[in-house]
Design a protein around this motif. Structure first.
Motif, PDB file in Angstrom:
ATOM      1  N   THR A   1       0.848  -1.202   0.000  1.00 13.16           N
ATOM      2  CA  THR A   1       0.000   0.000   0.000  1.00 13.16           C
ATOM      3  C   THR A   1       0.887   1.258   0.000  1.00 13.16           C
ATOM      4  OG1 THR A   1      -1.681  -1.296   1.125  1.00 13.16           O
ATOM      5  CG2 THR A   1      -1.974   1.073   1.185  1.00 13.16           C
TER       6      THR A   1
ATOM      7  N   PRO B   1       1.994   4.115   1.588  1.00 19.50           N
ATOM      8  CA  PRO B   1       3.159   4.490   2.415  1.00 19.50           C
ATOM      9  C   PRO B   1       4.328   3.507   2.267  1.00 19.50           C
ATOM     10  CG  PRO B   1       1.145   4.797   3.655  1.00 19.50           C
ATOM     11  CD  PRO B   1       0.762   4.090   2.399  1.00 19.50           C
ATOM     12  N   CYS B   2       4.029   2.215   2.231  1.00 17.55           N
ATOM     13  CA  CYS B   2       5.112   1.236   2.064  1.00 17.55           C
ATOM     14  C   CYS B   2       5.683   1.312   0.647  1.00 17.55           C
ATOM     15  CB  CYS B   2       4.611  -0.179   2.368  1.00 17.55           C
ATOM     16  SG  CYS B   2       4.534  -0.523   4.140  1.00 17.55           S
TER      17      CYS B   2
ATOM     18  N   CYS C   1      -2.368  -2.535   3.482  1.00 17.52           N
ATOM     19  CA  CYS C   1      -1.842  -1.932   4.710  1.00 17.52           C
ATOM     20  C   CYS C   1      -2.092  -2.777   5.956  1.00 17.52           C
ATOM     21  CB  CYS C   1      -2.473  -0.554   4.895  1.00 17.52           C
ATOM     22  SG  CYS C   1      -1.943   0.263   6.413  1.00 17.52           S
ATOM     23  N   MET C   2      -1.040  -2.984   6.733  1.00 21.62           N
ATOM     24  CA  MET C   2      -1.172  -3.748   7.967  1.00 21.62           C
ATOM     25  C   MET C   2      -1.041  -2.847   9.196  1.00 21.62           C
ATOM     26  SD  MET C   2       0.500  -7.444   7.109  1.00 21.62           S
ATOM     27  CE  MET C   2       1.892  -6.947   6.125  1.00 21.62           C
ATOM     28  N   GLY C   3      -1.199  -1.539   8.972  1.00 20.90           N
ATOM     29  CA  GLY C   3      -1.253  -0.605  10.100  1.00 20.90           C
ATOM     30  C   GLY C   3       0.099  -0.299  10.721  1.00 20.90           C
ATOM     31  N   ALA C   4       1.161  -0.580  10.017  1.00 23.33           N
ATOM     32  CA  ALA C   4       2.498  -0.282  10.556  1.00 23.33           C
ATOM     33  C   ALA C   4       3.203   0.724   9.641  1.00 23.33           C
ATOM     34  CB  ALA C   4       3.317  -1.566  10.680  1.00 23.33           C
TER      35      ALA C   4
ATOM     36  N   MET D   1       7.378  -2.742   5.220  1.00 26.78           N
ATOM     37  CA  MET D   1       7.367  -3.839   6.192  1.00 26.78           C
ATOM     38  C   MET D   1       6.698  -5.079   5.579  1.00 26.78           C
ATOM     39  SD  MET D   1       3.935  -4.173   7.103  1.00 26.78           S
ATOM     40  CE  MET D   1       3.954  -4.980   8.689  1.00 26.78           C
TER      41      MET D   1
HETATM   42  S1  FES Z   1       1.015   1.104   4.157  1.00 29.83           S
HETATM   43 FE1  FES Z   1       2.242  -0.563   4.711  1.00 29.83          FE
HETATM   44  S2  FES Z   1       1.719  -0.885   6.775  1.00 29.83           S
HETATM   45 FE2  FES Z   1       0.435   0.743   6.191  1.00 29.83          FE
END
Ligand code: FES
Length: 227
Positions: free
Chosen positions: A98, A100-101, A136-139, A145
């Motif tokens: 997602t 941000p990652c 996204c896993m909230g990290a 990650m």
């Molecule tokens: S975008 Fe990767 S953990 Fe939220």
């Protein structure tokens, strides 16, 4: 979301082992008998933790145990991407792709997975790894990650780059323990280079303003003496 189907090759049968039965007992005790279908997600999860994936005979067994139509259990198993519908390698790497990652380099992690393991959902030639891209896993503060699922449980591995992922995979393939959490100099998700909560008074309540509770005993008298 892609279409999720059961694996073409299925085992003849499925049976929960003793450890799984103990966990099932724990979960079923939470619900009245007439509502035991509420345990369908925990039961699917227990089956997956036992075998690494959810097979068709496991779905049937759960339907029988919970007195649910088979199709209802099938629907749950195929809806939630947390359930593996095919066998996976010893270590399942779920790479977050997602935004941000992605902005922090998840593409490079995915390239490593493709090169070392193969296509998503495939098992590597040595049987050690499977990888899949997830949302996204909230990290996000620790992007990029992945979540690692194996016999040791489910753990987040954060603050990564391609080089670190390669080294982690080398260690896992060699059967070594790896460090979970951030692969950087930070403990959690605090800003890089910042030490936070180093003074216990920041979180032990000793700095809080003293307040008088409405029903507190007058000074000098204990509550017991008052009663
Ligand atoms: S975008 Fe990767 S953990 Fe939220």
């Amino acid at each position: 979301m892609s279409v999720r189907r059961l694996a073409k090759e299925q085992p003849e049968s499925f049976a929960f082992n003793k450890k799984s039965e103990d966990e099932i007992k724990f979960w079923l005790a939470k619900y009245p008998d007439a509502k035991k279908a509420s345990a369908v997600i925990p039961m699917l999860w227990i089956a997956q933790k036992q075998d690494g994936w959810v097979s068709e005979p496991a779905i049937r067994e759960i339907a029988t145990r919970l007195e649910m139509p088979y199709i209802r259990v099938y629907e749950v198993a195929t809806f939630y991407t947390m359930f593996n519908l095919e066998p996976v390698g010893e270590h399942l790497i779920q790479v977050c792709g997602t935004t941000p990652c992605m902005l922090r380099g998840s593409d490079a992690l995915i390239e490593v997975c493709k090169r070392r393991i193969g296509k998503q959902h495939e098992i590597s030639a040595d049987g050690k790894f499977t990888w899949v891209e997830v949302e996204c896993m909230g990290a996000c503060a620790n992007a990029p990650m992945f979540q690692l699922a194996n016999a040791d449980g489910d753990h987040y591995i954060e603050d990564l780059d391609a080089e670190k992922l390669e080294a982690l995979m080398d260690d896992l393939a060699a059967g070594k323990k790896i460090k979970y959490g951030p692969q950087s100099d930070r403990n959690a998700s605090e800003p890089h280079g910042t030490k936070v909560l180093t003074d216990a008074s920041l979180y032990d309540g000793s700095r809080a303003k003293k307040i008088k509770l409405p029903n507190a005993a007058p000074k000098g008298k204990s509550a017991k003496a008052e009663g």
